[in-house]
Design a protein around this motif. Structure first.
Motif, PDB file in Angstrom:
ATOM      1  N   MET A   1       0.828  -1.192   0.000  1.00 15.50           N
ATOM      2  CA  MET A   1       0.000   0.000   0.000  1.00 15.50           C
ATOM      3  C   MET A   1       0.877   1.261   0.000  1.00 15.50           C
ATOM      4  N   ILE A   2       1.991   1.205   0.731  1.00 16.54           N
ATOM      5  CA  ILE A   2       2.898   2.357   0.777  1.00 16.54           C
ATOM      6  C   ILE A   2       3.481   2.619  -0.607  1.00 16.54           C
ATOM      7  N   ARG A   3       3.838   1.561  -1.325  1.00 14.54           N
ATOM      8  CA  ARG A   3       4.385   1.728  -2.679  1.00 14.54           C
ATOM      9  C   ARG A   3       3.354   2.370  -3.607  1.00 14.54           C
ATOM     10  N   TRP A   4       2.089   2.011  -3.438  1.00  9.69           N
ATOM     11  CA  TRP A   4       1.055   2.596  -4.275  1.00  9.69           C
ATOM     12  C   TRP A   4       0.826   4.062  -3.909  1.00  9.69           C
ATOM     13  N   ILE A   5       0.842   4.384  -2.634  1.00 10.20           N
ATOM     14  CA  ILE A   5       0.682   5.782  -2.211  1.00 10.20           C
ATOM     15  C   ILE A   5       1.824   6.628  -2.755  1.00 10.20           C
ATOM     16  N   LEU A   6       3.046   6.097  -2.704  1.00  8.42           N
ATOM     17  CA  LEU A   6       4.192   6.827  -3.255  1.00  8.42           C
ATOM     18  C   LEU A   6       4.072   6.976  -4.773  1.00  8.42           C
ATOM     19  N   ALA A   7       3.574   5.940  -5.441  1.00  7.63           N
ATOM     20  CA  ALA A   7       3.358   6.031  -6.893  1.00  7.63           C
ATOM     21  C   ALA A   7       2.283   7.067  -7.215  1.00  7.63           C
ATOM     22  N   LEU A   8       1.213   7.080  -6.431  1.00  7.12           N
ATOM     23  CA  LEU A   8       0.169   8.102  -6.618  1.00  7.12           C
ATOM     24  C   LEU A   8       0.745   9.505  -6.434  1.00  7.12           C
ATOM     25  N   LEU A   9       1.550   9.671  -5.411  1.00  4.85           N
ATOM     26  CA  LEU A   9       2.179  10.968  -5.152  1.00  4.85           C
ATOM     27  C   LEU A   9       3.061  11.380  -6.326  1.00  4.85           C
ATOM     28  N   LEU A  10       3.840  10.446  -6.844  1.00  6.58           N
ATOM     29  CA  LEU A  10       4.716  10.735  -7.982  1.00  6.58           C
ATOM     30  C   LEU A  10       3.906  11.109  -9.222  1.00  6.58           C
ATOM     31  N   VAL A  11       2.912  10.318  -9.551  1.00  9.18           N
ATOM     32  CA  VAL A  11       2.112  10.551 -10.758  1.00  9.18           C
ATOM     33  C   VAL A  11       1.334  11.863 -10.648  1.00  9.18           C
ATOM     34  N   PHE A  12       0.663  12.074  -9.522  1.00  8.46           N
ATOM     35  CA  PHE A  12      -0.147  13.281  -9.368  1.00  8.46           C
ATOM     36  C   PHE A  12       0.691  14.536  -9.160  1.00  8.46           C
ATOM     37  N   SER A  13       1.908  14.393  -8.675  1.00 12.96           N
ATOM     38  CA  SER A  13       2.804  15.545  -8.570  1.00 12.96           C
ATOM     39  C   SER A  13       3.303  15.968  -9.946  1.00 12.96           C
ATOM     40  N   THR A  14       3.449  14.999 -10.834  1.00 16.57           N
ATOM     41  CA  THR A  14       3.915  15.299 -12.178  1.00 16.57           C
ATOM     42  C   THR A  14       2.822  15.979 -12.989  1.00 16.57           C
ATOM     43  N   TYR A  15       1.628  15.394 -12.987  1.00 16.95           N
ATOM     44  CA  TYR A  15       0.499  15.976 -13.719  1.00 16.95           C
ATOM     45  C   TYR A  15      -0.805  15.517 -13.091  1.00 16.95           C
ATOM     46  N   ASN A  16      -1.754  16.426 -13.034  1.00 17.38           N
ATOM     47  CA  ASN A  16      -3.130  16.101 -12.665  1.00 17.38           C
ATOM     48  C   ASN A  16      -4.030  17.226 -13.173  1.00 17.38           C
ATOM     49  N   PRO A  17      -5.292  16.957 -13.378  1.00 10.92           N
ATOM     50  CA  PRO A  17      -6.184  17.969 -13.957  1.00 10.92           C
ATOM     51  C   PRO A  17      -6.543  19.128 -13.035  1.00 10.92           C
ATOM     52  N   SER A  18      -6.185  19.062 -11.765  1.00 13.57           N
ATOM     53  CA  SER A  18      -6.566  20.120 -10.838  1.00 13.57           C
ATOM     54  C   SER A  18      -5.810  21.421 -11.086  1.00 13.57           C
ATOM     55  N   GLY A  19      -4.667  21.332 -11.764  1.00 15.21           N
ATOM     56  CA  GLY A  19      -3.874  22.523 -12.009  1.00 15.21           C
ATOM     57  C   GLY A  19      -2.740  22.691 -11.017  1.00 15.21           C
ATOM     58  N   TYR A  20      -2.634  21.818 -10.035  1.00 13.51           N
ATOM     59  CA  TYR A  20      -1.562  21.875  -9.043  1.00 13.51           C
ATOM     60  C   TYR A  20      -0.618  20.700  -9.269  1.00 13.51           C
ATOM     61  N   SER A  21       0.305  20.889 -10.227  1.00  9.80           N
ATOM     62  CA  SER A  21       1.277  19.854 -10.544  1.00  9.80           C
ATOM     63  C   SER A  21       2.535  20.513 -11.096  1.00  9.80           C
ATOM     64  N   TRP A  22       3.583  19.703 -11.241  1.00 10.62           N
ATOM     65  CA  TRP A  22       4.829  20.219 -11.790  1.00 10.62           C
ATOM     66  C   TRP A  22       4.600  20.704 -13.219  1.00 10.62           C
ATOM     67  N   TYR A  23       3.812  19.959 -13.989  1.00 13.95           N
ATOM     68  CA  TYR A  23       3.519  20.347 -15.365  1.00 13.95           C
ATOM     69  C   TYR A  23       2.899  21.745 -15.414  1.00 13.95           C
ATOM     70  N   HIS A  24       1.912  21.997 -14.578  1.00 14.89           N
ATOM     71  CA  HIS A  24       1.261  23.310 -14.564  1.00 14.89           C
ATOM     72  C   HIS A  24       2.196  24.395 -14.048  1.00 14.89           C
ATOM     73  N   TRP A  25       3.008  24.045 -13.070  1.00 15.73           N
ATOM     74  CA  TRP A  25       3.990  24.989 -12.541  1.00 15.73           C
ATOM     75  C   TRP A  25       4.941  25.412 -13.657  1.00 15.73           C
ATOM     76  N   LEU A  26       5.407  24.450 -14.452  1.00 22.25           N
ATOM     77  CA  LEU A  26       6.329  24.741 -15.544  1.00 22.25           C
ATOM     78  C   LEU A  26       5.661  25.568 -16.640  1.00 22.25           C
ATOM     79  N   THR A  27       4.478  25.176 -17.061  1.00 13.66           N
ATOM     80  CA  THR A  27       3.826  25.857 -18.184  1.00 13.66           C
ATOM     81  C   THR A  27       3.326  27.256 -17.818  1.00 13.66           C
TER      82      THR A  27
END
Length: 129
Positions: A1-27
């Protein structure tokens, strides 16, 4: 479960539709050459390399395809039985991100699962000579 939570954190930190992600920060940055954006990007890249390499080594091509097929079929069933709608693209994006993180977590955990099921250990084929 910890590995999945960390994977979720990694994926959602990179990009997510909410607008709060590294992708949005960069663009949305005024200057694309910002040391904090670069540092965050490198840290995310390190996380992605760790997860993708571990998943690729553990699952292999066939295992990764099977994991994607399993989770993809679950999403298909949700759409088919009208639990979710294709017109809700935001929800579909979130589901795809969760599926990506689930596949990565499965890959990272697969060696542990296989060891518990079979009693066999996975080792790297490396010559130290």
């Amino acid at each position: 479960m910890i590995r999945w939570i960390l994977a979720l954190l990694l994926v959602f930190s990179t990009y997510n539709p909410s607008g709060y992600s590294w992708y949005h920060w960069l663009t949305e940055a005024e200057t694309k050459i910002d040391p904090l954006i670069a540092l965050a990007g490198i840290l995310l890249l390190i996380g992605w390399v760790i997860y993708v390499r571990a998943s690729a080594r553990s699952l292999g091509v066939i295992g990764a395809l099977l994991a994607l097929s399993l989770f993809g079929t679950l999403v298909w069933a949700l759409i088919h039985y009208q639990v979710i709608s294709l017109s809700n693209t935001t929800l579909l994006t979130y589901i795809v991100l969760v599926v990506i993180s689930a596949v990565m977590a499965t890959g990272l955990s697969w060696s542990h699962i296989r060891r518990r099921m079979s009693g066999q250990l996975d080792v790297d084929d490396r010559d130290e000579d």
